[in-house]
Motif scaffolding. Structure first.
Motif, PDB file in Angstrom:
ATOM      1  N   MET A   1       6.131   0.640   3.596  1.00  0.00           N
ATOM      2  CA  MET A   1       6.141  -0.253   2.399  1.00  0.00           C
ATOM      3  C   MET A   1       6.979   0.379   1.044  1.00  0.00           C
ATOM      4  O   MET A   1       7.798  -0.271   0.222  1.00  0.00           O
ATOM      5  N   ARG A   2       6.553   1.528   0.982  1.00  0.00           N
ATOM      6  CA  ARG A   2       7.141   2.451  -0.305  1.00  0.00           C
ATOM      7  C   ARG A   2       8.738   2.667  -0.129  1.00  0.00           C
ATOM      8  O   ARG A   2       9.238   2.320  -1.041  1.00  0.00           O
TER       9      ARG A   2
ATOM     10  N   ALA B   1      10.090  -0.788  -0.910  1.00  0.00           N
ATOM     11  CA  ALA B   1       9.843  -1.094  -2.395  1.00  0.00           C
ATOM     12  C   ALA B   1      10.835  -0.120  -3.393  1.00  0.00           C
ATOM     13  O   ALA B   1      10.666  -0.157  -4.416  1.00  0.00           O
TER      14      ALA B   1
ATOM     15  N   TYR C   1       6.023  -6.282  -5.837  1.00  0.00           N
ATOM     16  CA  TYR C   1       5.184  -5.311  -5.026  1.00  0.00           C
ATOM     17  C   TYR C   1       3.850  -5.093  -5.459  1.00  0.00           C
ATOM     18  O   TYR C   1       3.664  -4.775  -6.613  1.00  0.00           O
TER      19      TYR C   1
ATOM     20  N   ILE D   1       5.874  -7.513  -1.045  1.00  0.00           N
ATOM     21  CA  ILE D   1       5.448  -6.567  -0.177  1.00  0.00           C
ATOM     22  C   ILE D   1       4.139  -6.183  -0.779  1.00  0.00           C
ATOM     23  O   ILE D   1       3.771  -5.596  -1.871  1.00  0.00           O
TER      24      ILE D   1
END
Length: 301
Positions: free
Chosen positions: A44-45, A48, A78, A153
């Protein structure tokens, strides 16, 4: 809408992501399901634009997350796993701050966040540090939405909040999905997986299986049995030592058991084995598998 191609990420000796590929459709509510340390946050990072992959590529709506990270940041919302709003500002000040960052305004986009923010708006002058977990969660989602992103996200957004707030949060996500927003949500809770359109199981940085929740359950092969006894410790010890046991784990007040061979004779032999070793009150019945049962079976394969 989200395209991940052979993404890898390593932290020293730890392989956080290993050749991960994924496709998420527009306006889909997609769940990334796995335990702590599985690689959910790393993926996810990367999406993002907060972390660079070691290999592979990823794009959101056709835009590369590394090469065009500025464009990505204006088009996504996010919500990190750790609450990250400013605790010394009020709810209203936080919301206006995040709107300003994206050259938006609360007034212009209020219709999008109204179903969420209206529930906590009576407390808009309260400092965020004094809010409950559920209220913080709703505020964080409002801040992530205030610039009208096309993609959300959300990294374990319901961890640490009560059951009612968890249910309300997922109802909000269904409303956002109906408005055409694409969502990638990670969670360690298997019951939340059933609320997604599709899910991927992730473990040790690898995707194990991707399908609809119904499709995941339908793929389960063999029979699953539920057992209960007054001596649960003795029962689980016996079953885990039994040669025909494929897997045996606790599930609330019951044990869930899958056998390598599970015809009528094999089941009767297993029950006789339990009785011969002193557990005479065990009750067994065949049950349909849950998503959690499917995940555990994949781990033990």
């Amino acid at each position: 809408m989200i395209e991940v191609n052979h993404i890898s990420k390593r932290y020293g000796a730890v392989q956080a992501l290993n050749d991960v590929s994924l496709r998420i459709r527009r306006a889909e509510l997609f769940g990334l399901i796995g335990p702590d340390g599985a690689g959910k946050t790393s993926l996810m990072r990367i999406l993002a634009t907060l972390l660079l992959p070691d290999g592979g590529s990823a794009a959101i709506n056709g835009v590369d997350v590394v090469k065009s990270y500025r464009a990505i940041r204006s088009s996504i919302g996010y919500m990190p796993g750790r609450f990250s709003l400013y605790q010394d500002l009020t709810m209203e000040e936080n919301l206006r701050f995040f709107a300003t960052i994206f050259n938006a305004s609360v007034e212009k986009n209020y219709d999008l966040i109204r179903p969420i923010y209206s529930q906590i708006e009576p407390f808009k002058k309260r400092r965020v540090g004094a809010l409950s977990g559920g209220m913080k969660q709703k505020l964080a989602l409002s801040c992530a939405l205030i610039h009208r992103p096309s993609t959300l996200i959300l990294d374990e957004p319901t961890t640490g909040v009560d059951a009612v707030s968890r249910q309300e949060f997922w109802q909000m996500l269904q409303t956002l999905k109906s408005q055409g927003i694409t969502m990638l949500v990670s969670t360690p809770y298997m019951d939340e997986a059933a609320m997604c359109d599709r899910i991927s199981f992730i473990h040790n940085g690898c995707l194990l299986q991707t399908d609809t929740p119904e499709g995941i359950v339908q793929r389960y092969s063999g029979n699953l049995y539920q057992l209960k006894s007054g001596d649960m410790y003795g029962l689980v010890t016996l079953l885990r030592a039994y040669p025909n046991t494929a897997s045996c784990f606790t599930f609330g007040e019951f044990l869930h058991l899958q056998m390598r061979a599970d015809g009528e004779k094999e089941v009767n032999d297993m029950m006789q084995y339990i009785v011969n070793h002193g557990v005479t009150d065990a009750v067994l019945r065949k049950i349909p598998p849950s998503i959690e049962d499917c995940f555990i079976k994949l781990l033990s394969a």
